[in-house]
Design an enzyme around this catalytic site. Structure first.
Site, mmCIF file in Angstrom:
data_model
loop_
_atom_site.group_PDB
_atom_site.id
_atom_site.type_symbol
_atom_site.label_atom_id
_atom_site.label_comp_id
_atom_site.label_asym_id
_atom_site.label_seq_id
_atom_site.Cartn_x
_atom_site.Cartn_y
_atom_site.Cartn_z
ATOM 1 N N CYS A 1 2.886 10.497 -8.478
ATOM 2 C CA CYS A 1 1.882 10.517 -9.102
ATOM 3 C C CYS A 1 1.376 11.579 -10.119
ATOM 4 O O CYS A 1 1.535 12.599 -9.770
ATOM 5 C CB CYS A 1 0.558 10.298 -7.877
ATOM 6 S SG CYS A 1 -1.072 9.943 -8.536
ATOM 7 N N SER B 1 12.123 -21.223 2.849
ATOM 8 C CA SER B 1 12.724 -21.677 4.165
ATOM 9 C C SER B 1 11.670 -21.966 5.247
ATOM 10 O O SER B 1 12.190 -22.388 6.356
ATOM 11 C CB SER B 1 13.563 -20.510 4.548
ATOM 12 O OG SER B 1 13.060 -19.258 4.714
ATOM 13 N N ASP C 1 8.007 -12.147 -8.278
ATOM 14 C CA ASP C 1 8.397 -11.816 -9.427
ATOM 15 C C ASP C 1 7.649 -12.277 -10.848
ATOM 16 O O ASP C 1 7.988 -12.161 -12.019
ATOM 17 C CB ASP C 1 9.880 -12.781 -9.686
ATOM 18 C CG ASP C 1 9.595 -14.041 -9.362
ATOM 19 O OD1 ASP C 1 8.213 -14.607 -9.413
ATOM 20 O OD2 ASP C 1 10.330 -14.994 -8.777
ATOM 21 N N HIS D 1 2.630 -11.684 -1.203
ATOM 22 C CA HIS D 1 3.589 -10.737 -0.732
ATOM 23 C C HIS D 1 3.662 -9.530 -2.003
ATOM 24 O O HIS D 1 4.436 -8.803 -2.031
ATOM 25 C CB HIS D 1 5.073 -11.109 -0.599
ATOM 26 C CG HIS D 1 5.270 -11.871 0.629
ATOM 27 N ND1 HIS D 1 6.320 -12.675 1.085
ATOM 28 C CD2 HIS D 1 4.320 -12.017 1.791
ATOM 29 C CE1 HIS D 1 5.961 -13.238 2.096
ATOM 30 N NE2 HIS D 1 4.904 -12.867 2.680
ATOM 31 N N GLY E 1 10.661 -24.670 -2.071
ATOM 32 C CA GLY E 1 11.486 -23.687 -2.150
ATOM 33 C C GLY E 1 11.632 -22.439 -1.486
ATOM 34 O O GLY E 1 11.753 -21.371 -1.564
ATOM 35 N N CYS F 1 -0.086 4.840 -6.183
ATOM 36 C CA CYS F 1 0.184 5.808 -5.501
ATOM 37 C C CYS F 1 -0.427 5.689 -4.165
ATOM 38 O O CYS F 1 -1.381 5.335 -3.709
ATOM 39 C CB CYS F 1 -0.717 7.398 -6.131
ATOM 40 S SG CYS F 1 -0.781 8.666 -5.291
ATOM 41 N N CYS G 1 -3.536 8.585 -3.632
ATOM 42 C CA CYS G 1 -4.666 8.514 -4.205
ATOM 43 C C CYS G 1 -4.968 6.896 -4.724
ATOM 44 O O CYS G 1 -6.238 6.624 -5.051
ATOM 45 C CB CYS G 1 -5.150 9.603 -5.269
ATOM 46 S SG CYS G 1 -3.983 8.948 -6.860
ATOM 47 N N GLU H 1 17.538 -28.301 0.912
ATOM 48 C CA GLU H 1 17.873 -28.525 2.212
ATOM 49 C C GLU H 1 16.740 -28.661 3.097
ATOM 50 O O GLU H 1 15.742 -28.262 2.679
ATOM 51 C CB GLU H 1 18.908 -27.613 2.600
ATOM 52 C CG GLU H 1 18.328 -26.367 2.728
ATOM 53 C CD GLU H 1 19.586 -25.223 3.005
ATOM 54 O OE1 GLU H 1 20.877 -25.402 2.990
ATOM 55 O OE2 GLU H 1 19.124 -24.080 3.682
HETATM 56 P P1 OAD Z 1 14.325 -18.065 1.565
HETATM 57 O O1 OAD Z 1 15.379 -17.146 0.804
HETATM 58 O O2 OAD Z 1 14.236 -17.544 2.939
HETATM 59 O O3 OAD Z 1 14.369 -19.267 1.338
HETATM 60 C C1 OAD Z 1 14.769 -19.984 -0.084
HETATM 61 C C2 OAD Z 1 14.659 -21.346 0.127
HETATM 62 O O4 OAD Z 1 14.748 -21.961 -1.186
HETATM 63 C C3 OAD Z 1 15.650 -22.011 1.157
HETATM 64 O O5 OAD Z 1 15.240 -23.043 1.889
HETATM 65 C C4 OAD Z 1 16.669 -22.623 0.035
HETATM 66 O O6 OAD Z 1 17.290 -24.009 0.515
HETATM 67 C C5 OAD Z 1 15.658 -23.136 -0.987
HETATM 68 N N1 OAD Z 1 16.349 -23.115 -2.297
HETATM 69 C C6 OAD Z 1 17.193 -22.589 -3.022
HETATM 70 N N2 OAD Z 1 17.326 -22.952 -4.071
HETATM 71 C C7 OAD Z 1 16.614 -23.830 -4.418
HETATM 72 C C8 OAD Z 1 15.997 -24.674 -5.519
HETATM 73 N N3 OAD Z 1 16.638 -24.413 -6.676
HETATM 74 N N4 OAD Z 1 15.272 -25.701 -5.597
HETATM 75 C C9 OAD Z 1 14.590 -25.791 -4.186
HETATM 76 N N5 OAD Z 1 14.774 -25.055 -3.196
HETATM 77 C C10 OAD Z 1 15.924 -24.155 -3.312
HETATM 78 O O7 OAD Z 1 13.017 -17.299 0.660
HETATM 79 P P2 OAD Z 1 11.401 -17.484 1.210
HETATM 80 O O8 OAD Z 1 11.191 -18.484 2.045
HETATM 81 O O9 OAD Z 1 10.626 -17.360 0.159
HETATM 82 O O10 OAD Z 1 9.065 -11.573 2.443
HETATM 83 O O11 OAD Z 1 11.476 -16.314 1.917
HETATM 84 C C11 OAD Z 1 10.035 -15.803 2.735
HETATM 85 C C12 OAD Z 1 9.920 -14.294 2.481
HETATM 86 O O12 OAD Z 1 10.894 -13.827 3.178
HETATM 87 C C13 OAD Z 1 10.183 -13.358 1.371
HETATM 88 O O13 OAD Z 1 8.767 -13.637 0.537
HETATM 89 C C14 OAD Z 1 10.076 -12.256 1.683
HETATM 90 C C15 OAD Z 1 11.245 -12.237 2.841
HETATM 91 O O14 OAD Z 1 11.131 -11.572 3.957
HETATM 92 C C16 OAD Z 1 8.811 -10.335 1.886
HETATM 93 O O15 OAD Z 1 9.426 -9.665 1.237
HETATM 94 C C17 OAD Z 1 7.613 -9.719 2.480
#
Ligand code: OAD
Length: 251
Positions: free
Chosen positions: A147, A189, A103, A118, A187, A126, A129, A215
């Site tokens: 493109c 998982s 983001d 990521h 933040g 493209c 190319c 959590e």
């Molecule tokens: P997840 O959605 O798997 O995990 C988000 C984590 O953030 C969870 O453990 C929540 O408990 C925690 N969370 C939510 N709100 C929060 C807050 N306000 N403060 C602190 N923690 C909070 O997202 P990612 O771990 O980023 O990859 O997922 C990893 C990857 O999975 C992503 O980059 C994506 C996906 O496949 C690709 O797209 C390649």
């Protein structure tokens, strides 16, 4: 907010800090997380959209989803967690952010040393190319963008299922994990590999690993400390702690 004596003393002495972030840090800005109660996983199957074969089969559908996400991510702002990290960067000799998020909110908050594992939703290229395209151009095209040089499909510069991570970003991330005195995991998982291996790399190289999450996760049993709560609340308090405990070095 009260922090442990160990974290306070580590923050006082740290030369190198590395912060690994996931979707949770952007949740308070309004970006849905992938997993969890209001994760986007619930609304559709991402593997049907976020992979190259799906894109070739149905570029219109995949682009519809990415245009929606570009609009969403363009309309939101960095939150207190992102801003605190940008301020913390100025207080340590070495400071790196490794993010799984696409983001661009860390850079928009002012962070400089950001490794994007990521990709970045604001970039496009493209598939034929390699020519790059700005979002302004992409968003004007009604159909799946093509493109202007070779006519092939343009795709967002993000990592899809089954694709390798960008090698340079990965190598820089491993180095940042290996040299960290303190490694924050914020933040995420901690289930998507290879990114989720980085806290373990840091710990193996001697870092003090601190998890910040609302959590407990798969990383929690391995972390030296788990701070339960929202990153937008905890990180500004860690910045305050840095300001007071590292005051003499700044003045
Ligand atoms: P997840 O959605 O798997 O995990 C988000 C984590 O953030 C969870 O453990 C929540 O408990 C925690 N969370 C939510 N709100 C929060 C807050 N306000 N403060 C602190 N923690 C909070 O997202 P990612 O771990 O980023 O990859 O997922 C990893 C990857 O999975 C992503 O980059 C994506 C996906 O496949 C690709 O797209 C390649």
């Amino acid at each position: 907010m009260v922090f442990s004596p160990s974290l306070i003393s580590k923050l006082q002495r740290a030369e190198s800090v590395t912060v690994f972030t996931g979707a949770g840090i952007s949740a308070e800005s309004g970006v849905p997380t992938f997993r969890g109660t209001d994760g986007i996983w619930k609304k559709f199957k991402p593997e049907d959209l976020a992979n190259f074969d799906a894109f070739i089969r149905n570029p219109e559908l995949v682009w519809e989803w990415y245009k929606y996400r570009k609009q969403l991510m363009g309309s939101i702002q960095p939150n207190a967690g992102h801003t605190a990290l940008a301020e913390m960067e100025k207080r340590f000799a070495q400071f790196a952010i490794i993010t799984q998020n696409i983001d661009n909110l860390h850079r928009r908050a002012g962070s400089k040393n950001v490794h994007e594992l990521h990709g970045n939703v604001e970039r496009n290229y493209c598939i034929g190319c390699g020519k790059t395209f700005a979002d302004e151009e992409i968003m004007k095209m009604d159909k799946a963008p093509r493109c202007t040089s070779c006519g092939d499909l343009v795709r967002p510069d993000v990592v899809w299922f089954g694709e390798l991570l960008p090698v340079d970003q990965w190598q820089k991330s491993v180095s940042a994990a290996e040299r960290a005195d303190i490694f924050f995991s914020v933040g995420t998982s901690s289930v998507v590999f290879p990114a989720a291996s980085l806290p373990h790399t840091a710990k193996g190289a001697g870092a003090y690993v601190v998890e910040i999450n609302i959590e407990r996760t798969e990383l929690s049993p391995f972390a030296d400390e788990v701070l339960l709560g929202r990153s937008g609340d905890i990180l500004p308090n860690i910045l305050k702690l840095c300001r007071s405990s590292r005051m003499s070095e700044q003045n």
